[in-house]
Design an enzyme around this catalytic site. Structure first.
Site, PDB file in Angstrom:
ATOM      1  N   HIS A  45       8.505 -26.227  -1.521  1.00 52.76           N
ATOM      2  CA  HIS A  45       7.864 -27.335  -2.238  1.00 52.76           C
ATOM      3  C   HIS A  45       6.702 -26.855  -3.099  1.00 52.76           C
ATOM      4  O   HIS A  45       5.923 -27.654  -3.598  1.00 52.76           O
ATOM      5  CB  HIS A  45       7.412 -28.396  -1.235  1.00 52.76           C
ATOM      6  CG  HIS A  45       8.580 -28.986  -0.491  1.00 52.76           C
ATOM      7  ND1 HIS A  45       9.142 -30.196  -0.817  1.00 52.76           N
ATOM      8  CD2 HIS A  45       9.322 -28.491   0.535  1.00 52.76           C
ATOM      9  CE1 HIS A  45      10.172 -30.431  -0.006  1.00 52.76           C
ATOM     10  NE2 HIS A  45      10.298 -29.417   0.826  1.00 52.76           N
ATOM     11  N   LYS A  89     -14.048   0.045  -4.016  1.00 48.86           N
ATOM     12  CA  LYS A  89     -15.164   0.459  -3.142  1.00 48.86           C
ATOM     13  C   LYS A  89     -16.217   1.204  -3.956  1.00 48.86           C
ATOM     14  O   LYS A  89     -17.412   0.978  -3.787  1.00 48.86           O
ATOM     15  CB  LYS A  89     -14.652   1.390  -2.031  1.00 48.86           C
ATOM     16  CG  LYS A  89     -13.766   0.707  -1.015  1.00 48.86           C
ATOM     17  CD  LYS A  89     -13.378   1.679   0.089  1.00 48.86           C
ATOM     18  CE  LYS A  89     -12.263   1.113   0.928  1.00 48.86           C
ATOM     19  NZ  LYS A  89     -11.666   2.084   1.836  1.00 48.86           N
ATOM     20  N   GLU A 115       0.821  -1.216   0.000  1.00 42.38           N
ATOM     21  CA  GLU A 115       0.000   0.000   0.000  1.00 42.38           C
ATOM     22  C   GLU A 115       0.847   1.254   0.000  1.00 42.38           C
ATOM     23  O   GLU A 115       0.401   2.307  -0.436  1.00 42.38           O
ATOM     24  CB  GLU A 115      -0.943   0.010   1.219  1.00 42.38           C
ATOM     25  CG  GLU A 115      -2.291  -0.609   0.914  1.00 42.38           C
ATOM     26  CD  GLU A 115      -3.335  -0.372   2.001  1.00 42.38           C
ATOM     27  OE1 GLU A 115      -4.398  -0.980   1.874  1.00 42.38           O
ATOM     28  OE2 GLU A 115      -3.095   0.376   2.969  1.00 42.38           O
TER      29      GLU A 115
HETATM   30  O1  PA5 Z   1      -3.511   1.091   5.816  1.00 40.37           O
HETATM   31  C1  PA5 Z   1      -4.636   1.495   5.610  1.00 40.37           C
HETATM   32  O2  PA5 Z   1      -4.901   2.695   5.666  1.00 40.37           O
HETATM   33  C2  PA5 Z   1      -5.771   0.555   5.310  1.00 40.37           C
HETATM   34  O3  PA5 Z   1      -5.344  -0.751   5.163  1.00 40.37           O
HETATM   35  C3  PA5 Z   1      -6.791   0.589   6.429  1.00 40.37           C
HETATM   36  O4  PA5 Z   1      -6.165   0.219   7.618  1.00 40.37           O
HETATM   37  C4  PA5 Z   1      -7.955  -0.333   6.159  1.00 40.37           C
HETATM   38  O5  PA5 Z   1      -8.533  -0.007   4.927  1.00 40.37           O
HETATM   39  C5  PA5 Z   1      -8.990  -0.224   7.250  1.00 40.37           C
HETATM   40  O6  PA5 Z   1      -9.437   1.088   7.377  1.00 40.37           O
HETATM   41  P1  PA5 Z   1     -10.191   1.572   8.656  1.00 40.37           P
HETATM   42  O7  PA5 Z   1      -9.289   1.410   9.820  1.00 40.37           O
HETATM   43  O8  PA5 Z   1     -10.517   3.010   8.381  1.00 40.37           O
HETATM   44  O9  PA5 Z   1     -11.428   0.727   8.800  1.00 40.37           O
END
Ligand code: PA5
Length: 439
Positions: A300, A414, A279
């Site tokens: 494996h 989303k 990310e």
């Molecule tokens: O790193 C990030 O920002 C995302 O992976 C969020 O943690 C994830 O989408 C969950 O979001 P939230 O904590 O707002 O529910």
């Protein structure tokens, strides 16, 4: 003191390549430490270990944890992505593989599996359970669905007032549906600071509360991280060297990094690391693809590709020097399985030879190798590892030329999902996606 060490002697990156990156690597470190780069609003994690240790937050978390520990056989942690993976990684690394912690920690809201939720509610039916619901935005669909279902179940089981005592919310200080709900229902809450992004939040209440409820020492975890924070505060740290080396490899055409462990308890550490780097760096059509393998298991399955597939891959091995337990391979007078040549040796000796043999084979096969070693798996070493990879990730993202602290790409699925579900406010997108699908 930190036991973590980094060996890049087999990384196939020359001194001169690294020297040529010194100025930009120092600038990248400066951007992280002085908050002068893109995404600088999200650098709260940089000083989180030392600041948390100095505050009363650890005591508050431990108080809440001990209340849940004494009231529950099972605690369900609801969250996804950064609101789940850090706690899962640390708990899995520390717990006995086959014996649940007391209380046992289960996870929900990290998927939308209907069978998963049905089986979870079946399982919880006879249990004294509590809930930690974690969402920074307070609006994420997956945990919101799981929370609605489990909250209703808990309220029906123990009544609304007792349910409110058994539910703890970790969310934004003032924004989001979860904050409003927690205020209305009177839940105990912890705040995720605005300047700490999800994937950098394991050392905030997001990770610390579930880890403390599982019975692990969050002060030791923070101490390991705080010592690494000190070690990373100047140029020349292992984190900066790791960031430089992986970017040098990327510039040489190595587009995939695998995080390799030889310790089954580290599987979810690999999952946490994948999110952290995936990310943070996969944007603007750039970025090293982060993958993870559990060896020797995956030798494996993925071993062939890694050894012999397209040469666009490098590996970072996490090596755990000492095991907590000893198992010796017994002698057998018949020796029908031919294993007497290792009789009397520890299983870990064989594992270490598999690790060394594989690293040498990969080096010979054109897979550059970095080695991160820790003395053993405990709270302190996990804190060191977490902060090491977080700091390296910030520096690495800036070396790559991206904003390491945003995640614009995760919105696209989303938008489509909400359009397909006809969520209020998405009327135009719903019409467009239905037309596209010929409906
Ligand atoms: O790193 C990030 O920002 C995302 O992976 C969020 O943690 C994830 O989408 C969950 O979001 P939230 O904590 O707002 O529910």
């Amino acid at each position: 003191m930190n036991s973590l060490s980094l060996d890049i002697s087999n990384a196939a990156v020359s001194e001169s390549q690294l020297a040529a990156m010194t100025v930009e690597a120092d600038e990248s470190l400066g951007k992280v430490l002085q908050a002068t780069g893109a995404g600088s609003d999200f650098l709260g994690w940089v000083r989180l270990p030392s600041e948390t240790l100095k505050s009363d937050l650890v005591d508050r978390i431990c108080d809440t944890a001990s209340r849940l520990r004494s009231s529950c056989d099972t605690v369900v942690c609801i969250g996804i992505g950064g609101s789940y993976l850090g706690a899962k990684a640390v708990i899995e690394a520390l717990k006995d593989t086959f014996t649940p912690t007391k209380p046992e920690i289960l996870f929900a809201g990290q998927n939308i599996g209907e069978d998963y939720l049905a089986e979870l509610t079946d399982y919880l039916a006879g249990k004294r359970f509590g809930i930690i619901v974690i969402s920074k935005s307070g609006t994420t669909t997956e945990p919101a669905i799981a929370f609605r279902i489990l909250k209703a179940m808990l309220e029906e089981k123990v009544g609304k007032a007792e349910a409110a005592r058994l539910i703890v919310a970790v969310t934004d200080a003032s924004r989001g549906a979860l904050r409003s709900l927690a205020t209305d229902e009177g839940y105990d809450t912890f705040v995720i600071d605005d300047n700490v992004g999800g994937r950098f939040s394991v050392l905030s209440p997001v990770g610390l509360l579930p880890i403390a409820v599982a019975g692990f020492d969050i002060r030791a975890l923070l101490s390991g991280a705080a010592d690494m924070q000190t070690a990373c505060a100047n140029p020349g740290s292992p984190a900066q060297l790791y960031a430089k080396t992986r970017n040098a490899l990327y510039r040489d055409g190595k587009k995939i990094e695998i995080l390799v462990n030889y310790h089954p308890k580290l599987h979810f550490f690999g999952e946490w690391w994948k999110q952290l780097y995936g990310e943070s760096e996969g944007k603007d059509h750039k970025g090293i693809f982060p993958a993870a393998v559990d060896n020797s298991t995956d030798l494996h399955s993925m071993g062939q590709w890694i050894q012999d597939g397209e040469r666009i891959i490098f590996e970072t091995v996490i090596s755990v020097e000492e095991q907590h337990r000893t198992v010796v391979i017994p002698a057998d007078s018949d020796n029908l399985d031919g294993l007497n040549y290792i009789a009397g040796k520890r299983v870990d000796h064989v594992n270490k030879m598999a690790e060394l043999g594989t690293r040498l084979a990969h080096i010979d096969g054109g897979v550059p190798n970095m080695l991160v070693s820790v003395d053993s798996l405990n709270e302190y070493s996990l804190g060191s590892l977490i902060y090491f990879f977080e700091m390296a990730c910030g520096i690495s993202g800036y070396l790559l030329g991206v904003n390491p602290f945003n995640q614009p790409g995760v919105e696209d699925y989303k938008r489509n999902m909400f359009a397909l579900l006809a969520k209020p406010g998405y009327e135009e997108q719903t019409a467009a996606i239905r037309a596209r699908l010929g409906e």
